[in-house]
Design an enzyme around this catalytic site. Structure first.
Site, PDB file in Angstrom:
ATOM      1  N   ARG A   1      66.533  51.368  67.745  1.00  0.00           N
ATOM      2  CA  ARG A   1      66.100  52.155  66.591  1.00  0.00           C
ATOM      3  C   ARG A   1      64.667  51.820  66.256  1.00  0.00           C
ATOM      4  O   ARG A   1      64.326  50.650  66.129  1.00  0.00           O
ATOM      5  CB  ARG A   1      66.933  51.791  65.347  1.00  0.00           C
ATOM      6  CG  ARG A   1      68.272  52.354  65.323  1.00  0.00           C
ATOM      7  CD  ARG A   1      68.916  52.321  63.955  1.00  0.00           C
ATOM      8  NE  ARG A   1      68.534  51.277  63.023  1.00  0.00           N
ATOM      9  CZ  ARG A   1      68.912  51.273  61.752  1.00  0.00           C
ATOM     10  NH1 ARG A   1      69.645  52.254  61.285  1.00  0.00           N
ATOM     11  NH2 ARG A   1      68.562  50.296  60.958  1.00  0.00           N
TER      12      ARG A   1
ATOM     13  N   THR B   1      60.947  54.817  61.601  1.00  0.00           N
ATOM     14  CA  THR B   1      61.573  56.145  61.465  1.00  0.00           C
ATOM     15  C   THR B   1      63.100  56.080  61.510  1.00  0.00           C
ATOM     16  O   THR B   1      63.768  57.033  61.134  1.00  0.00           O
ATOM     17  CB  THR B   1      61.114  57.067  62.606  1.00  0.00           C
ATOM     18  OG1 THR B   1      61.627  56.525  63.846  1.00  0.00           O
ATOM     19  CG2 THR B   1      59.604  57.162  62.685  1.00  0.00           C
TER      20      THR B   1
ATOM     21  N   ASP C   1      71.665  42.489  61.048  1.00  0.00           N
ATOM     22  CA  ASP C   1      71.335  43.047  62.360  1.00  0.00           C
ATOM     23  C   ASP C   1      72.284  42.458  63.404  1.00  0.00           C
ATOM     24  O   ASP C   1      72.191  41.268  63.742  1.00  0.00           O
ATOM     25  CB  ASP C   1      69.878  42.738  62.705  1.00  0.00           C
ATOM     26  CG  ASP C   1      69.432  43.449  63.967  1.00  0.00           C
ATOM     27  OD1 ASP C   1      70.118  43.294  65.013  1.00  0.00           O
ATOM     28  OD2 ASP C   1      68.432  44.179  63.923  1.00  0.00           O
TER      29      ASP C   1
ATOM     30  N   ASP D   1      70.694  40.848  66.628  1.00  0.00           N
ATOM     31  CA  ASP D   1      70.060  39.551  66.361  1.00  0.00           C
ATOM     32  C   ASP D   1      71.104  38.465  66.132  1.00  0.00           C
ATOM     33  O   ASP D   1      70.924  37.314  66.554  1.00  0.00           O
ATOM     34  CB  ASP D   1      69.147  39.658  65.129  1.00  0.00           C
ATOM     35  CG  ASP D   1      67.818  40.312  65.460  1.00  0.00           C
ATOM     36  OD1 ASP D   1      67.440  40.328  66.656  1.00  0.00           O
ATOM     37  OD2 ASP D   1      67.163  40.820  64.535  1.00  0.00           O
TER      38      ASP D   1
HETATM   39  C1  PRP Z   1      71.667  48.659  66.132  1.00  0.00           C
HETATM   40  C2  PRP Z   1      73.135  48.786  66.397  1.00  0.00           C
HETATM   41  C3  PRP Z   1      73.269  50.245  66.764  1.00  0.00           C
HETATM   42  C4  PRP Z   1      72.236  50.887  65.883  1.00  0.00           C
HETATM   43  C5  PRP Z   1      72.929  51.505  64.701  1.00  0.00           C
HETATM   44  O1  PRP Z   1      70.954  48.526  67.300  1.00  0.00           O
HETATM   45  O2  PRP Z   1      73.611  47.918  67.396  1.00  0.00           O
HETATM   46  O3  PRP Z   1      72.990  50.521  68.129  1.00  0.00           O
HETATM   47  O4  PRP Z   1      71.345  49.855  65.435  1.00  0.00           O
HETATM   48  O5  PRP Z   1      72.034  52.223  63.927  1.00  0.00           O
HETATM   49  P1  PRP Z   1      72.037  53.812  63.857  1.00  0.00           P
HETATM   50  O6  PRP Z   1      73.473  54.227  63.664  1.00  0.00           O
HETATM   51  O7  PRP Z   1      71.175  54.102  62.667  1.00  0.00           O
HETATM   52  O8  PRP Z   1      71.466  54.350  65.137  1.00  0.00           O
HETATM   53  P2  PRP Z   1      69.361  48.263  67.310  1.00  0.00           P
HETATM   54  O9  PRP Z   1      68.623  49.547  67.391  1.00  0.00           O
HETATM   55  O10 PRP Z   1      69.003  47.350  66.190  1.00  0.00           O
HETATM   56  O11 PRP Z   1      69.133  47.591  68.710  1.00  0.00           O
HETATM   57  P3  PRP Z   1      69.667  46.200  69.268  1.00  0.00           P
HETATM   58  O12 PRP Z   1      71.155  46.367  69.526  1.00  0.00           O
HETATM   59  O13 PRP Z   1      68.900  46.039  70.524  1.00  0.00           O
HETATM   60  O14 PRP Z   1      69.405  45.124  68.271  1.00  0.00           O
HETATM   61  N1  URA Z   2      71.856  48.097  62.939  1.00  0.00           N
HETATM   62  C1  URA Z   2      72.401  46.897  62.599  1.00  0.00           C
HETATM   63  O1  URA Z   2      72.505  46.010  63.448  1.00  0.00           O
HETATM   64  N2  URA Z   2      72.811  46.728  61.337  1.00  0.00           N
HETATM   65  C2  URA Z   2      72.728  47.691  60.394  1.00  0.00           C
HETATM   66  O2  URA Z   2      73.140  47.463  59.244  1.00  0.00           O
HETATM   67  C3  URA Z   2      72.150  48.920  60.763  1.00  0.00           C
HETATM   68  C4  URA Z   2      71.736  49.100  62.038  1.00  0.00           C
END
Ligand code: PRP
Ligand code: URA
Length: 215
Positions: free
Chosen positions: A110, A114, A206, A209
């Site tokens: 994400r 945005t 997150d 993380d």
């Molecule tokens: C997080 C999570 C989802 C997404 C959810 O991933 O694991 O994939 O955000 O958010 P959304 O429903 O608004 O799309 P992130 O983009 O933080 O990537 P990561 O798993 O690499 O930390």
């Molecule tokens: N991605 C995450 O990991 N946590 C949230 O709350 C939203 C998006």
């Protein structure tokens, strides 16, 4: 953003053990090792529900006592599709349930400003269109990442897609339902809302993380 979703398309896994484990996961005091273990365990519970209607067939079995007819899975092929990165945390639990499943990876992140998803990787089994696809990601926030993953699989010809998340925001549920009229959603919690940074409230922070210890 509308947050009106159809609850009949969402399976809420509200088993007491699931709620207990989720409470530990949510705590800011829970460290990476325990968080990662809990994601794996919750994937097992959720996978159990998401595979409840898998078809069975008769099989002859000889027990030490007699011959009998038992039921076994009738060979529908399965693919587990983690959305990178955080979805990786759910793969081992899912594979314990369905050891013969293939695993396809979809890379999405994400944009922090945005909140739009960006696809950076896709590698799925060659016969993906013949498989039941269990898309796994701990978090469903705006729904953007899941929607893109589901669209990708539809473009490959996949018919049966089930989305397994651990924590969902109402906004994300509504967005996924609106984007795809067929997909079935499984979640262990439906939280209150998104905040101004599109994080789930109360959520668990997150997920990526916390699984990988990157913050
Ligand atoms: C997080 C999570 C989802 C997404 C959810 O991933 O694991 O994939 O955000 O958010 P959304 O429903 O608004 O799309 P992130 O983009 O933080 O990537 P990561 O798993 O690499 O930390
Ligand atoms: N991605 C995450 O990991 N946590 C949230 O709350 C939203 C998006």
């Amino acid at each position: 953003m509308s947050c009106v979703y159809d609850p009949s398309r969402v399976t809420l896994i509200d088993h007491p053990l699931v709620q207990h484990k989720l409470a530990i996961m949510r705590s800011v005091d829970t460290g990476t090792k325990q968080f990662r273990e809990l994601v794996r365990e919750l994937a097992l519970f959720e996978g159990y529900e998401a595979t409840r209607d898998f078809p069975l067939e008769d099989v002859a079995v000889t027990t030490p006592i007699s011959e009998t007819v038992c039921r076994r899975l009738s060979g529908r092929k399965v693919a587990i599709i983690p959305i990178l990165r955080a979805g990786l945390g759910m793969v081992d639990g899912m594979l314990e349930l369905v050891p013969s499943a293939r695993v396809g990876h979809l890379g999405m992140y994400r944009d922090e400003v945005t909140h739009e998803p960006h696809e950076y990787y896709a590698k799925v089994p060659a016969d993906i269109e013949q498989r039941i696809c269990l898309v796994v990601d701990p978090m469903l926030a705006t729904g953007g990442s899941s929607i893109d993953a589901i669209k990708y699989l539809r473009r490959q010809g996949v018919q049966d897609i089930r989305l397994l998340v651990l924590v969902a925001a109402p906004e994300g549920l509504a967005a996924v339902e609106q984007s795809d009229p067929q997909v079935r959603i499984f979640t262990c919690a439906i939280d209150e809302r998104l905040n101004e940074d599109a994080y789930i409230v109360p959520g668990l922070g997150d997920a990526g993380d916390r699984i990988f210890g990157t913050k």
